[in-house]
Design an enzyme around this catalytic site. Structure first.
Site, PDB file in Angstrom:
ATOM      1  CB  ALA A  43     -26.171 -33.940  29.346  1.00  0.00           C
ATOM      2  CE  LYS A 103     -17.937 -22.124  43.431  1.00  0.00           C
ATOM      3  NZ  LYS A 103     -16.820 -22.626  42.667  1.00  0.00           N
ATOM      4  CD  GLU A 188     -17.734 -19.732  40.284  1.00  0.00           C
ATOM      5  OE1 GLU A 188     -18.763 -20.334  39.989  1.00  0.00           O
ATOM      6  OE2 GLU A 188     -16.685 -20.335  40.600  1.00  0.00           O
ATOM      7  CE  LYS A 203     -15.345 -21.688  46.256  1.00  0.00           C
ATOM      8  NZ  LYS A 203     -14.253 -21.011  45.576  1.00  0.00           N
TER       9      LYS A 203
END
Ligand code: NDP
Ligand code: HSE
Length: 438
Positions: A43, A103, A188, A203
């Site tokens: 997807a 995370k 990110e 984390k």
């Protein structure tokens, strides 16, 4: 035996890396897992970005994949805490096992997700969520299970370590180094998560839960990133024999658990001080094993895929096992979590680097050392930069750098308040924490 069927959600850096590694090593992986592992549906938001997946059902309808009765494992590689949370909870409700690299999702919504998975008897595997390709979750949850873990300290964000290395070694400015880390696929989607320490804090929060058998409590973590770090402190730290790294630290103390992420001075001789670029390293100290060190690539497509595929193999192997006999999600049995408090940062014990800009007049140092002595804070090292070395011009000011012995954070903060009130101290004091890592 029929291959186990995986529904892949997201096809970015990690999703596409997982697809590539699984396809390239499928025979080897099958021999290890005992049956084939097949991505049977993908997807994505943007189907044109999916390359080389001919014959696989590609859809923009994410719910269609998590609701598909033929799918055994949902691999969530989207990221974030919005749509990813909804899809993971929906997949769990549908009885699917989850493999995720996310995370943020687990650090913030872990308790809800693990509880839902326990009730449903499905696995949530997240090796890729911490330190990329390093099997640190497996090490903490299984390899070190005999130990009472005392502390964890890690370089667990590749982007910031890459930025700090490039600034120090190649003299790049912050923005250029960040752009390079983004281009390499390390950062990110929102890189403030990296540079403000949030990703590393996610984390270390996950590792603290596994290490100490406490709930996932990101809201109690102390978080400080590298965006306010001054290049002058990197240079002065080096003069004193230290490197500055963004460390995630989880430590058991008599008063509670320290859970903190911040730039940290580390003696240059320590292995952690020499971890460069996007590499990650985690030190774990257990009472039986002593100190152990885990090192490897902390970000990027295939290193992260290595961890995702390892989880897919684990889930495949344990898929038919009785849920009661599987390794618990967070190492400790669900009903055996402790309520050990997470300490506020003011209660943390550390040694400190202080940089003070002062008027270059007699007596200034004596006033500062008196304030520290009154609070029983002793000085380990002192460096004074001559006036002409400050910003390249003589303003009649000088920098004093102090390294203290260990003290409680609230004591050093109180001392700093008094020092900043001195008329001879001309700007805010810079404070950085230090770790000896002995
Ligand atoms: P990318 O941004 O490269 O890929 C994310 C994928 O999810 C893309 O296919 C993207 O689609 C899709 N996506 C993003 N938002 C949505 C949304 N709201 N709805 C539907 N689809 C969406 O991220 P990464 O692969 O780097 O990261 C994925 C996860 O892995 C994150 O949780 C990250 O923290 C984690 N991780 C990343 C590592 C790395 O080195 N990059 C290492 C370890 C963990 P589109 O392409 O259309 O935007
Ligand atoms: N943005 C993360 C990092 C990806 O730079 O470490 C790996 O979790």
């Amino acid at each position: 035996m029929e291959p186990i069927k995986v529904g892949l959600l997201g096809f970015g850096t990690v999703g596409s890396g997982t697809f590539t590694v699984l396809r390239r090593n499928q025979e080897e992986i099958k021999r290890r897992a005992g049956r084939g592992i097949e991505i049977s549906r993908i997807a994505v938001r943007t189907p044109s970005k999916v390359k080389g997946a001919e014959g696989i059902g590609i859809t923009t309808d994410f719910n269609a994949v998590v609701d598909d009765p033929s799918i055994d494992i949902v691999a969530e590689m989207i990221g974030g805490t919005g749509v990813a949370r909804d899809l993971v909870l929906r997949a769990i409700a549908n009885g699917k096992h989850i493999v995720t690299a996310n995370k943020a999702l687990l650090a913030v919504h872990g308790s809800e997700i693990f509880e839902a998975a326990s009730k449903k008897g499905v696995m949530v595997a997240f090796e890729a969520a911490v330190a990329g390709g390093i099997p640190i979750i497996k090490a903490l949850r299984e390899g070190l299970t005999a130990n009472r873990i005392e502390y964890i300290a890690g370089i667990i964000n590749g982007t910031t370590n890459y930025i700090l290395s490039e600034m120090r070694d190649r003299g790049l400015d912050f923005a250029t180094a960040l752009k390079a880390a983004q281009d390499l696929g390390y950062a990110e989607a929102d890189p403030t998560f990296d540079i403000e320490g949030v990703d590393a804090a996610h984390k270390v929060t996950l590792m603290s839960a596994i290490a100490f058998g406490v709930p996932v409590q990101f809201d109690r973590a102390y978080v400080e990133g590298i965006s306010k770090l001054d290049a002058i402190d990197i240079r002065y730290a080096e003069n004193l024999g230290y490197r500055i790294k963004l460390l995630g630290i989880a430590r058991r103390t008599e008063k509670g658990i320290e859970l903190r992420t911040h730039p940290t001075l580390i003696p240059e001789k320590r292995l952690l001080a020499n971890v460069e670029g996007a590499m990650n390293a985690v030190v774990v100290h257990g009472d039986a094993v002593g100190t152990t060190l885990y090192y490897g690539k902390g970000a990027g497509a295939e290193p992260t895929a290595s961890a995702v595929v390892a989880d897919l193999v684990d889930v495949t192997r344990l898929h038919t096992a009785d849920p009661e006999h599987r390794v618990p999600h967070l190492a400790f049995q669900h009903d055996s979590l402790a309520n050990t408090p997470i300490l506020p940062i003011e209660e943390v014990t550390s040694s400190y680097y202080l940089r003070l800009r002062v008027a270059d007049v007699t007596g200034v140092l004596a006033n500062i050392t008196r304030i520290l002595a009154d609070k029983a804070i002793s000085i380990d090292a002192l460096l004074q930069k001559e006036s002409e070395h400050v910003d390249g011009e003589d303003k009649g000011e000088t920098d004093i750098i102090l390294i203290t012995h260990e003290t409680v954070e609230k004591e050093i903060n109180a001392a700093i308040t008094q020092i900043e009130a001195l008329s001879t101290v001309v700007s805010k004091v810079t404070k950085l924490r230090m770790e000896g890592l002995k």
